[in-house]
Enzyme design. Structure first.
Site, PDB file in Angstrom:
ATOM      1  CE  LYS A 143      -4.079   1.960   2.592  1.00 32.47           C
ATOM      2  NZ  LYS A 143      -4.797   1.699   3.630  1.00 32.47           N
ATOM      3  CB  SER A 191      -7.982   4.020   3.041  1.00 35.48           C
ATOM      4  OG  SER A 191      -7.141   3.301   4.063  1.00 35.48           O
ATOM      5  CB  SER A 244      -8.315   1.192   5.935  1.00 34.16           C
ATOM      6  OG  SER A 244      -9.141   2.320   6.253  1.00 34.16           O
TER       7      SER A 244
END
Lengths: 483, 493, 96
Positions: B79, B158, B182
């Site tokens: 990420k 997210s 997330s």
């Protein structure tokens, strides 16, 4: 004899509180492993944490906690076993994180006392609190017409903020408070107190009121004063300025001011943060500081003898005068130098020599006692040579000169230059006899009643003996012989 | 040769070990898949060269009988919240576009040291703020799953890019981050496994901070076993992080014993809200049944303050974020938009650099910390947090694990839920309580909605008891037998 | 949440917001805070605010210099470095 301002409207007194920022003596910063040395090349002592790069986190330097506790104990203050770091949020380029890690609601140290010895008597000044916080970087405005340069070397350095209660009542008291605090910090080894280098900075909160008036009026804050002299001058100026404001029917505005030493005045500062809303909240990257009582006790056990106690001891144990003792304890390095020298010689004499002879040289050459060309050992030896009669005080001064310019062990110098005092009765009597014979006129003058001529003879004795004749013995024997 | 894009981590580990294929072959297969999937917009930066370098190094180690462990040679996605040395790290934001860290986050370094092969930095909601991966400066990520209506769906957020990458078989596994859900919610939307460890298990050093007291890195994989394997190399004490806990790291994979006899599973009454859809309710109950059949004992429990978790989160997280994001000021790195004065520069930079959701949350955070509101909001929220934590503590005295749904709905079409921020926030309603309490939790794909989109079930366990999480997760996973595939893989999109 | 408050907060947060945005934000924030109001229902009088989910003593570092001394590293990503090559960050001139 209190400090008052005589105004048209009556007598006014000044109320002062001092906030002192003291840099904790540590190798590394409060939350990072970067160095804290003064004067390093720009941005050479900056870690990624200090530069507030994304993802960086603080880890506390244990020595800073220890020194904050130590300082608290040295100020007879309450150590809070549970304290919390909070973020003080505001924007400024020398504050890379956009917040300063500080302590707000729960500081590490609570209330304490600092005792001042003023001419009019002792004054107990209250300490409100002491907390730890990060220092900010430095902004440099004169390198470019359109830009301000930022150096983050200082960003993250550990500070203790020591806040006094508004108990000070004169510029002199404020000066003495700052001096005393500085001495104590140096004794404790928690801050080097170097105001020129910014290790110790002072903000003064000043307000005035009519003598006897209850409550406090609006105060102004004078920031970043970096000498004791300026603190006193700034407060003096500000008190009078406020008097002027009130007596012209205006109100004092709460604001931040700077002291301009060139013009000896305070000036209003454009505020850094218009709405002073720092939005304090506990720093979620850190845990609360929880101290064990044993930890605090162990630090207490290692506290050094502090100035007031040491002064009393110097007076009691060594028989020094209050004045001399006060001077000698005014700095830990001086006190230690003196005491070490005194222990191998004679205290009162040693005191004399440190205060008068040594200080004169240090002042002349702009040296601190740590930079003294004469070590405590050698000074001690010199003093003991006087104390045991090997040399006279006068000769000692000559030896001292040699020690300063060439260095060396005083015993050796005395030996090499043959400076030993002449204390043999026979020798002195012989010299006196020779003198009297050679100067019958003066001898006659003495016998005719001009006793002052003895002084002339003493002088001649000194010349003839190259200063080595024992002065007391000369006086004694001269009298005998002349009469 | 097996299809190199259809391997689980455990399978790839074995395959590499047997010499069925090389790490370079694995990396190449995934790099190709990434190229073919650009439509999904899962990656912000693809690091093919680095991937091949590291894959090569892994193969050499294996040749010299010096293979490092389970993760050696495994192609993973990272990420873009994690700082990677020499590789652009944006946190999905314009304000960090072009920022190239000179340092590596602890978690990615740990995986690097374990031999993992980084394929690239995945797309994400800006500064990890979002539940749909629609707030990224670098565009929306598309879920590899879609329904018959053919509309592009959100992957959740997210960690939407990471979820899509794993779901779309572009990477064998991915690192995500979880602050309020997330990792778990996008895992649910994308039909994969997503796990948030106990707060303090993984280091936050080098992880772009959103909400410091909540952020945690975690694995996103296709199986529970894979997540356990990966977590072992991610976790660990880090002295550079004061909130990192020095806790023993057990071998998580060996916790997957297949037996949960006598385990007490808590079913929190308060999660059964009015809004819970029938299909989700049914799925949840199916999960309970399956666990019961496996020998566990379902227990009704109460977590009374559940409904206050979400508003509490939306005070605490924005407050911390408003302070954590103050460093993005154009002075030392990242975007700088000029201004005539210092303040103008700050204001211009931050207005241009931050997207709408980030600006909104900074505003919320600034407000709840401001003078006059601090007690009413921030302190109140921290007190609620204490209550929520004690709800869990009390409940865990009577159960060993809890089962809830992961998200209140399945992946919605891109463009929906845009009008009302609160609607978007409600996506995290089931995941947030465990975040506030710092508890480890995992989401696994449980079933399909009526529209054919994945729905997840969510397990929560005690602090530092990830073992029970994996143990029960393993059993639940095999009982559920979820083997549906996203339309993207079936060549239908 | 009125427009003045929104502007004040934006100022504190150093984010420039203009016209329409002020209104939109005022609306959004009003809704969000209305929703958050429900927390008032909970009696928290005798509850301690949580300080950390972690139950441990704060770790500390030893006082030694093991970082810094790498100007390039910290200045590498800096915009607007001085034309004269000096190792500083720069910002538009601040008048104190």
């Amino acid at each position: 004899m209190s400090y008052v301002l005589e105004g048209k409207t009556g007598e006014w007194e000044v109320v002062i509180g001092l906030e002192v920022h003291a840099q904790i003596t540590s190798k590394a910063k409060l939350f990072s492993g970067a160095a804290t040395n003064f004067g390093a090349a720009p941005n050479s002592q900056v870690s990624l944490v200090d530069a507030a790069m994304p993802g960086m986190l603080p880890v506390i330097n244990e020595i800073c906690i220890e020194k904050a506790v130590r300082t608290g104990l040295g100020l007879n203050a309450e150590v809070n076993l549970h304290s919390v770091f909070e973020r003080k949020n505001y924007f400024y380029p020398d504050l890379p994180q956009g917040y300063q890690i500080s302590q707000f609601q729960k500081p590490i140290v609570g209330e304490g006392i600092l005792t001042l010895n003023m001419p009019e008597g002792q004054r107990q000044i209250g300490i409100e609190r002491l907390h730890m916080e990060q220092d900010a970087g430095k902004s440099i405005h004169d390198q470019d017409p359109k830009l301000t340069y930022i150096d983050l070397n200082r960003s993250g350095v550990a500070l203790m903020e020591i806040v006094s209660k508004p108990d000070l009542r004169s510029p002199a008291e404020a000066g003495e408070y700052l001096r005393k605090l500085r001495v104590i910090l140096r004794y404790l080894g928690t801050c080097d107190g170097n105001m020129e280098q910014g290790s110790l900075r002072c903000d003064a909160n000043v307000s005035i009121r009519l003598t006897g008036e209850e409550g406090l009026r609006t105060r102004t804050e004078i920031k970043n004063i970096n000498s004791v002299r300026f603190v006193m001058a700034a407060i003096e100026y500000e008190a009078r300025r406020q008097l002027d404001v009130y007596e012209n029917g205006r109100e004092v505005i709460q604001e931040t001011r700077l002291y301009d030493s060139d013009n000896d005045e305070t000036r209003s500062m454009r505020s850094k943060e218009e709405a002073h809303d720092y939005r304090y909240f506990p720093d979620p990257d850190l845990l609360p500081v929880i101290l064990k009582q044993e930890f605090v006790d162990s630090i207490k056990a290692t506290l050094p003898e502090l100035p007031d106690k040491k002064k009393d001891r110097f007076i009691g144990e060594f028989g020094l005068s209050v004045e001399d003792a006060t001077t000698l304890v005014s700095d830990i390095d001086i006190a230690n130098f003196f005491e070490s020298a005194a222990k191998i010689s004679e205290p009162k004499l040693a005191a004399n020599w440190v205060i008068h002879e040594l200080f004169a040289i240090l002042k002349r050459d702009g040296l601190t006692i740590k930079e003294s060309p004469v070590s405590w050992e050698n000074l001690g030896k010199l003093v003991s040579l006087i104390a045991n009669g090997t040399i006279s005080g006068r000769i000692a001064k000559d030896v001292f000169e040699i020690m300063i310019s060439e260095g060396g062990d005083p015993s050796q110098i005395v030996e090499e230059k043959g400076l030993k005092q002449i204390s043999s009765t026979d020798e002195i009597e012989k010299m006196i006899d020779e003198l009297i014979e050679a100067n019958p006129t003066q001898a006659q003058q003495y016998q005719d009643g001009n006793l002052k001529v003895a002084g002339w003879f003493v002088g001649q004795m000194m010349k003839v003996s190259n200063g080595k004749a024992n002065p007391q013995m000369v006086n004694e024997l001269l009298q005998k012989k002349l009469s | 040769m097996a299809n190199l894009n259809n391997l689980t981590l455990a399978e790839a580990r074995d395959g590499l070990s047997r010499g069925d294929y090389t790490a370079v072959e694995l990396a190449e297969a995934h790099i190709r898949a990434i190229e073919d999937a650009s439509r999904l917009n899962t990656f912000i930066t693809v690091t093919s060269e680095i991937a091949l370098e590291r894959a090569k190094a892994s193969d050499i180690r294996r040749e010299n009988k010096e293979a490092l462990g389970s993760m050696d040679g495994i192609p993973i996605a990272v990420k873009d919240l994690f700082c990677t040395e020499g590789v652009q790290t944006t946190a999905g934001s314009h304000i960090l576009e072009g920022f190239t860290p000179t340092y590596e986050s602890t978690v990615t370094q740990n995986l690097r040291d374990a031999g993992a092969v980084m394929l690239g930095k995945t797309n994400m909601d800006e500064f990890a703020m979002g539940s749909a991966n629609i707030t990224s400066y670098f565009g929306t990520v598309k879920n590899p799953w879609s329904a018959d209506d053919g509309k592009d769906r959100v992957p959740g957020g997210s960690s939407g890019g990471s979820a899509a990458a794993v779901s779309g078989h572009l990477a064998i596994a991915a690192i995500g981050s979880d602050t309020g859900g997330s990792i778990r919610q996008p895992a649910s939307f994308a039909g994969i496994v997503g796990m948030k460890p106990t707060y303090g298990r993984c280091s936050r050093w080098g992880m772009v901070a959103f909400a410091s007291s909540l952020d945690q890195a975690g694995p996103m994989t296709r199986t529970v076993r894979d997540a356990a394997i990966m977590l072992n190399d991610m976790a660990g004490f880090d002295m550079k992080d004061s909130t990192s806990v020095a806790q023993n790291i057990p071998d998580f994979e060996s916790a997957i014993t297949g037996s949960i006899k006598g385990l007490r599973v808590g079913i929190p009454a308060e999660y059964r809200s009015d809004g819970l859809s029938d299909e989700l309710s049914k799925l949840w109950m199916r999960g309970v049944e399956l666990l019961k059949e496996a020998g566990a004992e379902p227990v009704e429990i109460s977590l009374p303050h559940t409904k206050y978790a979400l508003p509490t989160y939306y005070i605490v997280a924005p407050a911390e974020a408003s302070s954590n994001l103050a460093r993005y000021d154009g002075v030392r790195y990242g975007l700088r938009v000029p201004g005539d004065s210092l303040d103008e520069m700050y204001e211009n930079t931050r207005a241009a650099g931050f997207g709408e959701e980030v600006r909104r949350r900074i505003m919320i955070g600034t407000y709840v910390l401001s003078a006059g509101y601090y007690d009413a909001y921030y302190v109140k929220a921290m007190k609620l947090r204490t209550l929520i934590l004690s709800d869990f503590k009390r409940a865990f005295e009577g159960v060993d694990i809890m089962l809830t749904p992961t998200a209140p709905n399945s992946a919605f079409p891109i463009g929906e839920l845009m009008d009302d921020p609160i609607q978007m926030y409600l996506n995290d309603i089931f995941t947030v309580p465990a975040s506030l309490a710092g508890l480890p939790a995992i989401s696994l794909p449980a079933g399909l909605s009526d529209e054919g989109l994945p729905l997840g079930l969510h397990l929560i366990s005690k602090p530092f008891d990830e073992e029970t999480l994996f143990r029960v997760g393993g059993v639940l996973e095999s009982s559920l037998e979820f083997n549906a595939e996203p339309s993207f893989l079936r060549g239908l999109s | 949440m009125d427009k003045t408050t929104v502007k004040d907060i934006a100022k504190l947060a150093r984010i420039k917001i203009t016209g329409d945005e002020v209104e939109r934000l005022a609306d959004d924030l009003t809704n969000i805070f209305d929703w958050i109001e429900q927390l008032k229902e909970v009696d928290t009088d005798n509850i301690e605010p949580m300080t950390s989910v972690i139950d441990m003593v704060m770790p500390s570092r030893i006082d030694e210099v093991n970082d810094g001394n790498d100007v390039d590293r910290v200045l590498q990503n800096a915009p607007n470095r001085p034309a004269d090559g000096q190792n500083f960050y720069t910002v538009p001139k601040v008048i104190e």
